[in-house]
Write a protein that holds these residues in place. Structure first.
Motif, PDB file in Angstrom:
ATOM      1  N   THR A  37     -58.012  18.006  16.637  1.00  0.00           N
ATOM      2  CA  THR A  37     -56.815  18.683  16.122  1.00  0.00           C
ATOM      3  C   THR A  37     -55.602  17.766  16.199  1.00  0.00           C
ATOM      4  OG1 THR A  37     -57.713  20.820  16.778  1.00  0.00           O
ATOM      5  CG2 THR A  37     -55.335  20.704  16.395  1.00  0.00           C
ATOM      6  N   ASP A  40     -55.897  15.048  13.552  1.00  0.00           N
ATOM      7  CA  ASP A  40     -55.560  15.571  12.226  1.00  0.00           C
ATOM      8  C   ASP A  40     -54.040  15.697  12.079  1.00  0.00           C
ATOM      9  OD1 ASP A  40     -58.246  15.736  11.596  1.00  0.00           O
ATOM     10  OD2 ASP A  40     -58.397  17.889  12.023  1.00  0.00           O
ATOM     11  N   TRP A  41     -53.406  16.220  13.098  1.00  0.00           N
ATOM     12  CA  TRP A  41     -51.953  16.398  13.092  1.00  0.00           C
ATOM     13  C   TRP A  41     -51.259  15.028  13.009  1.00  0.00           C
ATOM     14  CZ3 TRP A  41     -48.177  16.141  17.381  1.00  0.00           C
ATOM     15  CH2 TRP A  41     -46.971  16.752  17.052  1.00  0.00           C
ATOM     16  N   GLU A  44     -51.330  13.304   9.562  1.00  0.00           N
ATOM     17  CA  GLU A  44     -50.375  13.853   8.595  1.00  0.00           C
ATOM     18  C   GLU A  44     -48.969  13.280   8.788  1.00  0.00           C
ATOM     19  OE1 GLU A  44     -50.542  18.052   9.249  1.00  0.00           O
ATOM     20  OE2 GLU A  44     -52.572  18.230   8.452  1.00  0.00           O
ATOM     21  N   ARG A  45     -48.704  12.701   9.944  1.00  0.00           N
ATOM     22  CA  ARG A  45     -47.355  12.262  10.289  1.00  0.00           C
ATOM     23  C   ARG A  45     -47.194  10.753  10.446  1.00  0.00           C
ATOM     24  NH1 ARG A  45     -48.505  17.086  11.744  1.00  0.00           N
ATOM     25  NH2 ARG A  45     -46.960  18.729  11.954  1.00  0.00           N
TER      26      ARG A  45
END
Length: 166
Positions: A37, A40-41, A44-45
């Protein structure tokens, strides 16, 4: 201190903070899916701009601690980022030489004792390496590993941590 190209941190690690609970679940409660998780987070950043690193390296556990815990909480996180950004990873290039209790359980003085804690298992040169760790507290773990990498050859080091202990 050592020359670090970039430092990336995802969250602050404070007492009674959600981030502390998340990291402790990942490290001590066999919740490896939290690493996925967070990766994935992160993907995105995080943007490596125009300079993509050559290699991702996660901070190793001592074999005894790995056996106790059952997994290295950083491996899945690192592997997912490797896949997303198409950057190779190597879980075996850095070796932890001594078994010790968790940094979180040590007082500040004992956290500073990192001499000969890590070594390279093979030589690397001419690479931009991102070191991946879960929590940046004093920076000694990352500094010790970075120093081993920098001594090995014409390398650059960046740091990616899940949380910074403030």
């Amino acid at each position: 201190m050592f020359p670090v190209e970039n430092t990336y941190a995802l969250m602050q690690f404070e007492k009674e903070n959600v981030s502390r609970k998340i990291i402790h679940e990942l490290k001590y409660k066999s919740r490896e899916n939290i690493g996925k998780t967070l990766a994935d987070w992160t993907s995105e950043r995080l943007d490596f701009k125009n300079e993509k690193p050559d290699l991702l390296i996660s901070v190793p556990l001592h074999p005894k601690k790995l056996k106790e815990r059952g997994y290295n909480q950083l491996h899945l996180f690192t592997e997912i980022l490797s896949n997303v950004y198409n950057i190779p990873f190597d879980h075996d290039i850095i070796k932890r030489n001594h078994y010790s209790k968790a940094q979180a359980l040590k007082d500040k003085q004992h956290r500073l004792e990192t001499e000969n804690t890590f070594s390279l298992t093979r030589n690397i040169s001419g690479k931009h390496i991102v070191l991946v760790d879960d929590v940046f507290t004093t920076g000694n773990t990352l500094a010790t590993i970075a120093w081993e990498i920098l001594k090995a050859g014409d390398n650059k080091v960046s740091v990616l941590v899940m949380a910074v202990d403030v």
